[in-house]
Design an enzyme around this catalytic site. Sequence first.
Site, PDB file in Angstrom:
ATOM      1  N   TYR A  93       8.671 -26.349  -8.107  1.00  0.00           N
ATOM      2  CA  TYR A  93       9.810 -25.676  -7.540  1.00  0.00           C
ATOM      3  C   TYR A  93      10.848 -25.631  -8.655  1.00  0.00           C
ATOM      4  CZ  TYR A  93       7.439 -27.759  -3.463  1.00  0.00           C
ATOM      5  OH  TYR A  93       6.335 -28.451  -2.645  1.00  0.00           O
ATOM      6  N   HIS A  94      10.433 -25.431  -9.942  1.00  0.00           N
ATOM      7  CA  HIS A  94      11.472 -25.136 -10.925  1.00  0.00           C
ATOM      8  C   HIS A  94      11.544 -23.864 -11.647  1.00  0.00           C
ATOM      9  CE1 HIS A  94      11.225 -30.108 -11.441  1.00  0.00           C
ATOM     10  NE2 HIS A  94      12.136 -29.497 -10.136  1.00  0.00           N
ATOM     11  N   PRO A  95      11.727 -22.861 -11.162  1.00  0.00           N
ATOM     12  CA  PRO A  95      11.579 -21.686 -11.915  1.00  0.00           C
ATOM     13  C   PRO A  95      13.044 -21.357 -12.444  1.00  0.00           C
ATOM     14  CG  PRO A  95      11.902 -21.289  -9.433  1.00  0.00           C
ATOM     15  CD  PRO A  95      11.459 -22.730  -9.704  1.00  0.00           C
TER      16      PRO A  95
END
Length: 542
Positions: A471-473
């Site tokens: 969850y780190h775009p």
Amino acid sequence: MADFANVSFDYIVVGAGSAGCALANRLSADARNKVLLLEAGPPDTYPWIHIPVGYFKTMHNPRTDWCLRTEPDPGLAGRSLAWPRGRVLGGSSAINGLLYIRGQPADYDQWRQLGCAGWAFDDVLPYFKHAEDQERGADAFHGTGGPLAVSDMRVRRDICDAYIEAAAALGIPRNDDFNGATQEGAGYFQLTARNGRRCSAAVAYLRPVRNRPNLAIVTGALVHRVLIEKRRAKGVLFEAGGTLHQASAHGEVILAAGAVHSPHLLALSGIGPGARLARAGIEIVHDLQGVGENLQDHLQARAVYACTRPTLNNEVNNPFLKLKIGLDYILFRRGPMTMGASQVAIFARSEPALDTPDIQFHIQPLSSDEPGKGLHRYPAFTASVCQLRPESRGRIETVSPDPSRPPVIHPNYLSTPKDRQVIVAGMRLSRRLCETAPLRDFVKAELVPGPDVRTDADFLANAQQTATTIYHPAGTCRMGIDPLAVVDPRLRVIGIDGLRVADASIMPTLVSGNTNAPAIMIGEKASAMILEDCATGLVRAA
């Protein structure tokens, strides 16, 4: 819903997430500035938002999550992944795992070396400190009195302590502050929480100032596009309550909608790669080739181990113990419901010659198929490992002028030899940790990837078949000074006046860790730059 026809704002901020909430607070601190904050999602009234372990209820929930999916990815054996992104006041900070990690000083020094003046670690550290209300007190690396509560874990587990000791046995030192002098080591995470409750960006930055007369906060507002006249942003067109509204800005429009939606909004506004805009049926306002490019994300390979002792799985699946968990939280704000997404972090090097860690572990005394799913009915624990600095680059592509149609996400995971090498090294280290005392005493069996996975090819195939996003775009409106940069080091959109981007999308390279704290820092620093540029008249884009 106010009538916007006769109102002009100094600043319009699009997106009430980690950076957007900080922007709205800081820009409206001067009563002379009229600020409009637009959020596509609802208010943050859903009770599970404010309970730390509530991310199990908010991820994959259309009430709070955009529920995006990637395209089938060749690097993941053609799999499509769910990509949770916050769609609620507070954005992803309202549904994330609460883990407070800034990244390494070298990350920001590299930004400076890429031409981003003013973004070296010494430049950004004051904004991290300004945002922070550190439970342990102020020091050279931490601040107190800021909006964002940062606190220690309120629950510890024997298995978590065993992980830290096993890491030490392998030469990975104990580290009680990953945001201090050095990141390398093993220890407990700190959380963005206060008194056992989540401190989202909305709680931190909006709740104390929501009654400011010069700050308008509109939820349920889907922005269709930025209104541009003669290469200057003049306002936004948005839909709320089934009606289209036009809001004008005589100062600036700031996009803070995140790494997926900020480039999407630029494209909907006619700013992006010309050929792609034309294919999507969007009129080209400014051909800016880098919009949506440079997508980066942390890919996690999860390992699950059956445990010789009870874990949180047993407590949650026992109705009496589950009741005790609830009572502990309701009465004392303690216990498992105060837990973040992981308890222990390990930052390690995949090979000794490296200067800084390039892999990160997230350790959980529980197991499930994925967040939002129920816990397994047998005792087990989970360790996920991700490569901190992926070389793989993907893209976000807008394929329609319809603002309700989501963009297409091409992550392009594991597309370089280095990324494949590091994920395998991380998975091998995960196994070594579980074979090391005292942790090995907790291990009954390796369930995932499993004992049949032995060679590098086996590990890589398992990652391709099972790994998922953590969850780190980031990176899709890259800051820089080269032809593919989207914003300059003052975060002004290149070629368009009065328009900036301020969120994780501006990162030239992904930071070495979780992205919520850096996104908040970006909001803090952007606010200061915007106010400074306004005072000096330097408001034109480069």
